[in-house]
Design a protein around this motif. Structure first.
Motif, mmCIF file in Angstrom:
data_model
loop_
_atom_site.group_PDB
_atom_site.id
_atom_site.type_symbol
_atom_site.label_atom_id
_atom_site.label_comp_id
_atom_site.label_asym_id
_atom_site.label_seq_id
_atom_site.Cartn_x
_atom_site.Cartn_y
_atom_site.Cartn_z
ATOM 1 N N LEU A 1 93.762 61.606 -126.164
ATOM 2 C CA LEU A 1 94.270 62.155 -124.897
ATOM 3 C C LEU A 1 93.412 63.307 -124.394
ATOM 4 N N TRP A 2 92.907 64.135 -125.327
ATOM 5 C CA TRP A 2 92.123 65.295 -124.891
ATOM 6 C C TRP A 2 90.908 64.839 -124.084
ATOM 7 N N GLY A 3 90.213 63.810 -124.565
ATOM 8 C CA GLY A 3 89.048 63.320 -123.840
ATOM 9 C C GLY A 3 89.413 62.646 -122.532
ATOM 10 N N ILE A 4 90.512 61.865 -122.539
ATOM 11 C CA ILE A 4 90.936 61.161 -121.327
ATOM 12 C C ILE A 4 91.358 62.150 -120.240
ATOM 13 N N LEU A 5 92.082 63.188 -120.646
ATOM 14 C CA LEU A 5 92.637 64.134 -119.673
ATOM 15 C C LEU A 5 91.683 65.283 -119.343
ATOM 16 N N LEU A 6 90.541 65.361 -120.053
ATOM 17 C CA LEU A 6 89.656 66.506 -119.884
ATOM 18 C C LEU A 6 89.252 66.776 -118.434
ATOM 19 N N PRO A 7 88.832 65.771 -117.651
ATOM 20 C CA PRO A 7 88.456 66.090 -116.264
ATOM 21 C C PRO A 7 89.585 66.757 -115.477
ATOM 22 N N ASP A 8 90.820 66.304 -115.655
ATOM 23 C CA ASP A 8 91.953 66.880 -114.929
ATOM 24 C C ASP A 8 92.338 68.253 -115.476
ATOM 25 N N ILE A 9 92.294 68.394 -116.813
ATOM 26 C CA ILE A 9 92.594 69.698 -117.409
ATOM 27 C C ILE A 9 91.572 70.727 -116.956
ATOM 28 N N ALA B 1 96.045 52.501 -127.000
ATOM 29 C CA ALA B 1 97.188 52.545 -126.082
ATOM 30 C C ALA B 1 97.134 53.758 -125.162
ATOM 31 N N ALA B 2 96.421 54.801 -125.562
ATOM 32 C CA ALA B 2 96.452 56.060 -124.816
ATOM 33 C C ALA B 2 95.945 55.908 -123.386
ATOM 34 N N SER B 3 94.850 55.154 -123.195
ATOM 35 C CA SER B 3 94.307 54.986 -121.841
ATOM 36 C C SER B 3 95.329 54.352 -120.907
ATOM 37 N N PHE B 4 96.021 53.320 -121.390
ATOM 38 C CA PHE B 4 97.019 52.635 -120.564
ATOM 39 C C PHE B 4 98.274 53.496 -120.411
ATOM 40 N N TYR C 1 81.380 61.671 -118.893
ATOM 41 C CA TYR C 1 80.023 61.137 -118.727
ATOM 42 C C TYR C 1 80.009 59.982 -117.722
ATOM 43 N N ALA C 2 80.937 59.048 -117.894
ATOM 44 C CA ALA C 2 80.970 57.876 -117.017
ATOM 45 C C ALA C 2 81.415 58.243 -115.600
ATOM 46 N N GLN C 3 82.353 59.179 -115.500
ATOM 47 C CA GLN C 3 82.924 59.529 -114.201
ATOM 48 C C GLN C 3 82.013 60.488 -113.432
ATOM 49 N N ASN C 4 81.615 61.562 -114.083
ATOM 50 C CA ASN C 4 80.834 62.601 -113.395
ATOM 51 C C ASN C 4 79.327 62.360 -113.464
ATOM 52 N N GLY C 5 78.887 61.657 -114.520
ATOM 53 C CA GLY C 5 77.455 61.440 -114.682
ATOM 54 C C GLY C 5 76.968 60.131 -114.089
ATOM 55 N N ILE C 6 77.657 59.025 -114.387
ATOM 56 C CA ILE C 6 77.214 57.708 -113.929
ATOM 57 C C ILE C 6 77.808 57.359 -112.567
ATOM 58 N N GLY C 7 79.039 57.825 -112.307
ATOM 59 C CA GLY C 7 79.635 57.593 -110.990
ATOM 60 C C GLY C 7 80.756 56.576 -110.963
ATOM 61 N N GLN D 1 88.087 53.240 -114.010
ATOM 62 C CA GLN D 1 87.022 52.469 -114.653
ATOM 63 C C GLN D 1 86.552 53.147 -115.932
ATOM 64 N N SER D 2 86.412 54.458 -115.885
ATOM 65 C CA SER D 2 85.945 55.207 -117.053
ATOM 66 C C SER D 2 86.943 55.101 -118.194
ATOM 67 N N ARG D 3 88.232 55.214 -117.874
ATOM 68 C CA ARG D 3 89.253 55.098 -118.922
ATOM 69 C C ARG D 3 89.287 53.687 -119.496
ATOM 70 N N ASN D 4 89.080 52.674 -118.649
ATOM 71 C CA ASN D 4 89.064 51.292 -119.140
ATOM 72 C C ASN D 4 87.848 51.020 -120.016
ATOM 73 N N LEU D 5 86.711 51.622 -119.694
ATOM 74 C CA LEU D 5 85.521 51.494 -120.541
ATOM 75 C C LEU D 5 85.769 52.120 -121.902
ATOM 76 N N LEU D 6 86.422 53.281 -121.918
ATOM 77 C CA LEU D 6 86.754 53.911 -123.194
ATOM 78 C C LEU D 6 87.739 53.048 -123.966
ATOM 79 N N ALA D 7 88.604 52.333 -123.255
ATOM 80 C CA ALA D 7 89.552 51.436 -123.920
ATOM 81 C C ALA D 7 88.820 50.301 -124.645
ATOM 82 N N CYS D 8 87.624 49.911 -124.170
ATOM 83 C CA CYS D 8 86.816 48.916 -124.891
ATOM 84 C C CYS D 8 86.416 49.464 -126.255
ATOM 85 N N PHE D 9 86.071 50.735 -126.298
ATOM 86 C CA PHE D 9 85.728 51.396 -127.561
ATOM 87 C C PHE D 9 86.922 51.415 -128.516
#
Length: 391
Positions: free
Chosen positions: A23-31, A143-146, A233-239, A244-252
Motif C-alpha cells: 500500500l505504501w508504494g501504491i499510495l505514495l503519489p497521493d500521500i 489484492a492491494a492494487s484492486f 516511476y511509471a506514472q511520473n517518469g514514463i507517463g 495503468q501504473s497500479r495494474n502494471l504493479l499488479a503483474c509483479f
C-alpha cells in the motif's frame, strides 16, 4: 495443540501484511501530494519503515521465544491496527515518519512469530507450508492494487484504504485472542516448553547464513525497491496513468503469487540449490526488462517475470536455512528480515536521494543494480546449500 487456528491466524495475518507493505508504494503519489513530501522525504519514509523492521527483527529474533506466541501475536496485531488508524489521521509528514518506524517494528515481530510457528508446526512439510504462508503475503500484495482501485471509485482519498485495512487487522486480533484462549484451555496442566533468549552471534558466524543475509539484502532491494517506486516511476517518469501504473504493479504481485504457489511442486523435479539459481536468474531478467522497456505490455511482462523469480526465492531460502538449523528459527527469520530491511532501506532511500538530482527514470537504475547483487548472492548461497546436502 491444534494447528488449524494457528495456521488460520498466521496465513490471514500475512495476507494483511502483504496488503500493508504494498500500500505504501501504491499510495505514495497521493500521500506525497497531500503532505507535500519531496522525493527525498518519500525515500526517507521507506527507509525509516525498514529501520523499524530491522529493530523488530533483532528484538523479535532474540526474545519472542520467551513468550506464549499466540497472545503475543494477538497483541501485536491490535497495536498495528491502532497505529494504522493513527497514521491515517495525521496531516504532517514528520509524524508520519515517526509512526512508520513503530509500524515497522511491530510488523517485523509478527513476521518472526509467523515464520517460527509454521516451521515448527509443519516440520514434515516445511517447504510447502512456508511457501503457502508467503503465498498469502503475496496474495495480499496482489489484492492491494484492486483494493485501492475499488475504494477510489467512491473517493480518491489515500487515508481510506489504510483505515479499512486497520479494521480488518483489528478483527483478526480479536479472533487471535479467542484462539489463544482456547489453546490455553486445551494445554492447561501440560508441561510448558523451556523459554530462552536466543543468540544471533553464534548463528551469523556460519558462512552459509552470512550468504543468506546477503541474499536477503538483494531480495529486499529488488522486491520493495520495485514495489515502493514502480508506480511513481511509471506514472511520473514514463507517463502512464495512475490506474495503468497500479495494474502494471499488479503483474509483479501476480507473479509473486504464482511463484510461491508453484515452487514446492517444482522441488519434485529439481534440487533446492538449482531452483534458487533459476529463480534468481528470472528475477534478474525481469528487473532489466522493466527498466529497458517503455511500452505497456513489455513492462507488464517484465513485472510478471520479476514476480515469478522473486516469489519463491524467499520461502525457499528460509526453509533451507531452517532445515539446517531448526532450533534457531526465530534468529534465522530475524537475520532474513534484517537483511531484507537493509536492502529496502538502501534501495528506497538511494532512489529518492538520486531522484532529487536526476529524473526518476535515471534513479530507478538502483533496482537493476540490486538485481545484479541478488543473483551473485543467490549463486553463492546455493553452493553452500548444496554442500549441506540439498543437492
Amino acid at each position: 495443540m491444534s494447528r488449524r487456528p494457528i495456521t488460520v491466524v498466521i496465513f490471514s495475518g500475512f495476507f494483511l501484511l502483504g496488503m500493508l507493505f504494498i500500500l505504501w508504494g501504491i499510495l505514495l503519489p497521493d500521500i506525497a501530494a497531500d503532505l507535500r513530501m519531496s522525493e527525498l522525504v518519500s525515500g526517507l519514509f521507506f527507509s525509516l519503515f525498514s529501520l523499524g523492521m530491522m529493530v523488530g527483527a533483532v528484538v523479535g529474533g532474540k526474545y519472542v521465544s520467551r513468550f506464549d506466541y499466540m497472545p503475543l501475536l494477538a497483541s501485536l496485531l491490535g497495536i498495528n491496527a491502532v497505529l494504522l488508524l493513527l497514521i491515517s489521521s495525521l496531516h504532517g509528514w514528520q509524524w508520519v515518519l515517526v509512526v512508520a518506524v513503530v509500524i515497522g517494528i511491530v510488523s517485523s515481530s509478527i513476521f518472526t512469530i509467523g515464520h517460527t510457528l509454521i516451521a515448527r508446526l509443519y516440520e514434515e512439510k516445511r517447504f510447502t507450508m512456508m511457501g503457502l504462508m508467503d503465498f498469502m503475503f503475496s496474495l495480499g500484495t496482489f489484492a492491494a492494487s484492486f483494493f485501492v482501485t475499488l475504494l477510489y471509485l467512491q473517493e480518491e482519498n489515500w487515508r481510506r484504504p489504510i483505515q479499512v485495512l486497520a479494521l480488518f487487522t483489528l478483527a483478526l486480533s480479536a479472533y487471535t485472542f479467542m484462539a489463544a484462549h482456547s489453546q490455553a484451555k486445551l494445554l492447561r496442566g501440560q508441561p510448558k516448553a523451556q523459554r530462552k533468549t536466543l543468540n544471533f552471534g553464534a548463528v551469523i558466524k556460519q558462512p552459509i547464513f552470512i550468504f543468506m543475509a546477503l541474499l536477503s539484502f538483494g531480495y529486499g532491494a529488488v522486491e520493495f525497491g520495485n514495489a515502493n517506486w514502480f508506480v511513481s516511476y511509471a506514472q511520473n517518469g514514463i507517463g502512464f496513468t495512475g490506474e495503468q501504473s497500479r495494474n502494471l504493479l499488479a503483474c509483479f504481485t501476480a507473479g509473486m503469487v504464482i511463484s510461491r504457489l508453484v515452487f514446492p511442486f517444482l522441488l519434485r523435479f529439481m534440487s533446492v540449490h538449482r531452483l534458487i539459481v533459476i529463480l534468481a536468474t528470472a528475477s534478474l531478467c525481469g528487473v532489466f526488462a522493466i527498466k529497458l522497456t517503455t511500452d505497456l505490455y513489455s513492462m507488464g511482462a517484465g513485472n510478471l517475470l520479476l514476480g515469478l523469480g522473486l516469489g519463491g526465492l524467499f520461502p525457499l531460502m528460509l526453509s533451507a536455512a531452517m532445515n539446517i538449523d531448526s532450533d534457531n528459527g526465530p534468529v534465522l527469520s530475524g537475520i532474513c528480515i534484517i537483511g531484507n530491511s537493509t536492502g529496502v532501506q538502501v534501495a528506497s532511500f538511494s532512489t529518492g536521494l538520486w531522484a532529487n538530482y536526476v529524473p526518476l527514470t535515471t534513479a530507478f537504475w538502483v533496482i537493476p543494480m540490486g538485481g545484479c547483487m541478488l543473483w551473485v548472492a543467490a549463486w553463492a548461497y546455493s553452493r553452500m546449500v548444496k554442500q549441506h546436502g540439498y543437492s
